[in-house]
Scaffold this motif. Structure first.
Motif, mmCIF file in Angstrom:
data_model
loop_
_atom_site.group_PDB
_atom_site.id
_atom_site.type_symbol
_atom_site.label_atom_id
_atom_site.label_comp_id
_atom_site.label_asym_id
_atom_site.label_seq_id
_atom_site.Cartn_x
_atom_site.Cartn_y
_atom_site.Cartn_z
ATOM 1 N N LYS A 107 52.488 45.107 47.844
ATOM 2 C CA LYS A 107 52.043 45.735 49.020
ATOM 3 C C LYS A 107 52.395 45.116 50.747
ATOM 4 O O LYS A 107 52.499 45.841 51.304
ATOM 5 N N VAL A 160 39.371 44.327 49.866
ATOM 6 C CA VAL A 160 39.890 44.896 49.175
ATOM 7 C C VAL A 160 40.671 43.014 48.430
ATOM 8 O O VAL A 160 41.989 43.162 48.302
ATOM 9 N N ASN A 161 40.222 42.062 48.572
ATOM 10 C CA ASN A 161 40.243 40.705 48.143
ATOM 11 C C ASN A 161 39.154 39.915 47.195
ATOM 12 O O ASN A 161 38.222 39.476 47.557
ATOM 13 N N GLY A 162 39.365 40.051 46.317
ATOM 14 C CA GLY A 162 38.485 39.783 45.160
ATOM 15 C C GLY A 162 38.129 38.262 45.972
ATOM 16 O O GLY A 162 37.343 37.752 45.506
ATOM 17 N N THR A 163 39.436 37.167 45.464
ATOM 18 C CA THR A 163 39.008 35.861 45.637
ATOM 19 C C THR A 163 38.055 35.647 47.143
ATOM 20 O O THR A 163 36.938 34.819 46.825
ATOM 21 N N ASP A 198 45.582 34.581 50.034
ATOM 22 C CA ASP A 198 44.225 35.292 50.136
ATOM 23 C C ASP A 198 42.793 34.719 51.038
ATOM 24 O O ASP A 198 42.191 35.382 51.865
ATOM 25 N N ASP A 203 46.952 38.559 52.410
ATOM 26 C CA ASP A 203 46.815 39.553 51.099
ATOM 27 C C ASP A 203 45.932 40.947 51.515
ATOM 28 O O ASP A 203 46.163 42.693 51.365
ATOM 29 N N LYS A 207 47.180 45.551 52.954
ATOM 30 C CA LYS A 207 46.346 46.343 51.770
ATOM 31 C C LYS A 207 45.443 47.052 53.111
ATOM 32 O O LYS A 207 45.679 48.329 53.340
ATOM 33 N N GLY A 303 39.737 44.826 41.303
ATOM 34 C CA GLY A 303 40.658 44.561 42.337
ATOM 35 C C GLY A 303 42.069 44.239 41.649
ATOM 36 O O GLY A 303 42.833 43.407 42.832
ATOM 37 N N ALA A 304 41.830 42.546 40.542
ATOM 38 C CA ALA A 304 43.431 42.796 40.275
ATOM 39 C C ALA A 304 42.805 42.292 38.946
ATOM 40 O O ALA A 304 41.796 42.866 37.940
#
Ligand code: HSE
Length: 431
Positions: A107, A160-163, A198, A203, A207, A303-304
């Motif tokens: 990305k 769109v960021n899991g963390t 993150d 990140d 996206k 997402g990851a």
């Protein structure tokens, strides 16, 4: 049954968490993948930066000569899972020059040099596919690029960021401080040792650039994305949102403004619990798309992670292999609309403003007057706290970023305001 099928050879750049899952699935599901793509899929080479053995990958396939993969005349498709800008950019350009189709999960690279790479792929008449670059396993790229190609997308909002979603979920559900949950996420292996990309929102910003480009048929780069992370979100903000029937989420937003410009941004948002994105918990991702004809759509998933990201890559691999087998190409970049990016100062949102003020007569009137002086209309005010100071939580009606910034400057300078604790944008019907 394989007789007569064309062989399509794959070279992979990188064999980390994702690459090793791609290699594993390519071997274990080889027959199905070949049946589905109409060609025999063969993993021919795997390029790594250090020549260590990779579990599950035949040692004879591994090379540290990455260049030899993108120049190998027998390789038809290059899968890039190295990450980072260089050498990934140069290697992909070289692969395209050598008429190889490319599948990438990168990305950061696409959000910076996408235009150059897509143009090169277009000129060489090869595919450049990137489903895994946004929201891992969620099939959002193909949905936007192909399934929604006949509609007009007006807004995309994504977790769109899991963390960061994991951290915000734990803060909301368990009442724990940001730093403590971040430490736990690192121990569990969710968050990177250096979590800056993150928690700083970068990140998600990469996206957001890709989603905005797709949604609005324009080239949007990461530099054009306004970006705020979650480091300033405190447990007091989380609790204040909770008491309003809301939750704080880090959202990537791309929307069309009334001037037909693209507003593209990443920042924390207060969402009512009734919003579909509010129920996306822990490290899950989701993308909420609004379009003229389809209305609202939501895509949800992992997402990851190695296998979920590999699933997206293999989906691209089947599609691209079919194209190679039948000597055609799929959708390329669509940037015909070439829309401008809206200046952040002009973007309108509702705002949540939490501030500590002196608890005496006339204070509320003065605060309201300050909002009014910037033509900002107040929707609700909540007061809590006893004693010398009171806490006010003001939710405004939609106001421009520039008016809100001017208002916050004035509030900060007021003697009756001890501190403006936080300013968070609000989406959806909050009361
Ligand atoms: N670090 C990202 C996340 C996954 O936490 O979602 C890769 O983009």
């Amino acid at each position: 049954m394989d007789a007569g099928l064309k062989t399509i050879s794959i070279g992979m750049l990188g064999a980390g968490v994702v690459g090793s899952q791609v290699a594993r699935l390519l071997q274990s599901d080889r027959q199905e993948l070949s049946d589905r793509s109409g060609a025999l899929l063969v993993l021919k080479k795997v390029g790594v930066r250090t020549n260590t053995a990779r579990e599950g990958i035949d040692a004879s396939l591994i090379t540290t000569d990455l260049h030899s993969i993108v120049t190998d005349p027998e390789i038809n498709i290059v899968v890039e899972v190295l990450g980072g800008i260089e050498p990934a950019r140069t290697l992909i350009l070289e692969a395209i020059k050598n008429k190889k189709s490319v599948i990438t999960a990168n990305k950061a690279l696409l959000a910076t040099h996408g235009h150059e790479l897509f143009n090169a792929a277009d000129a060489a008449k090869v595919d450049l596919y990137y489903e895994a670059a946004v929201a891992g396993a969620i099939p959002i790229i193909r949905s936007m690029r192909e399934s929604l190609a006949g509609d007009q997308i007006t807004r995309v909002m994504g977790i769109v960021n899991g963390t960061t979603n994991y951290i915000l979920t734990k803060m909301h559900e368990e009442g724990r401080e940001f730093a403590e949950v971040l430490r736990e996420a690192q121990e569990l292996g969710f968050a990177e040792a250096d979590p800056t990309a993150d928690i700083g929102g970068h990140d998600a910003a990469a996206k957001a650039a890709l989603l905005a480009s797709l949604a609005f048929h324009s080239t949007v780069t990461i530099d054009e994305v306004y970006c705020e992370g979650i480091t300033s979100i405190s447990i007091d903000d989380v609790n204040a949102a909770k008491s309003m029937g809301c939750i704080i989420k880090l959202l990537a937003i791309a929307e069309l403004t009334v001037k037909d410009e693209i507003s593209v941004r990443v920042h924390p948002v207060i969402l009512p619990n009734s919003h579909p994105l509010a129920s996306v918990r822990n490290a899950f991702n989701a993308v909420y798309v609004e379009s003229e004809a389809a209305g609202e759509l939501m895509f949800y998933g992992r997402g990851a992670g190695g296998a979920p990201t590999a699933s997206a890559i293999l989906g691209d691999l089947v599609a691209v292999t079919r194209h190679r087998a039948y000597s055609t190409v799929g959708y390329g970049e669509s940037d015909y609309a070439d829309l401008d990016i809206a200046p952040m100062g002009e973007v309108k949102s509702q705002f949540f403003v939490r501030l500590q003020v002196a608890d005496k007569s006339g204070v509320l009137a003065s605060i309201a007057q300050t909002f009014a002086s910037e033509d900002i209309s107040i929707q609700t005010v909540r007061q809590s706290g006893l004693g010398k100071d009171a806490e006010l939580v003001v939710v405004t009606h939609a106001a421009s970023e520039s008016s809100l910034t001017a208002c916050i400057e004035k509030l900060t300078a007021m003697e009756i305001v001890s501190k403006v604790e936080s300013v968070i944008r609000v989406e959806g019907a909050v009361s």
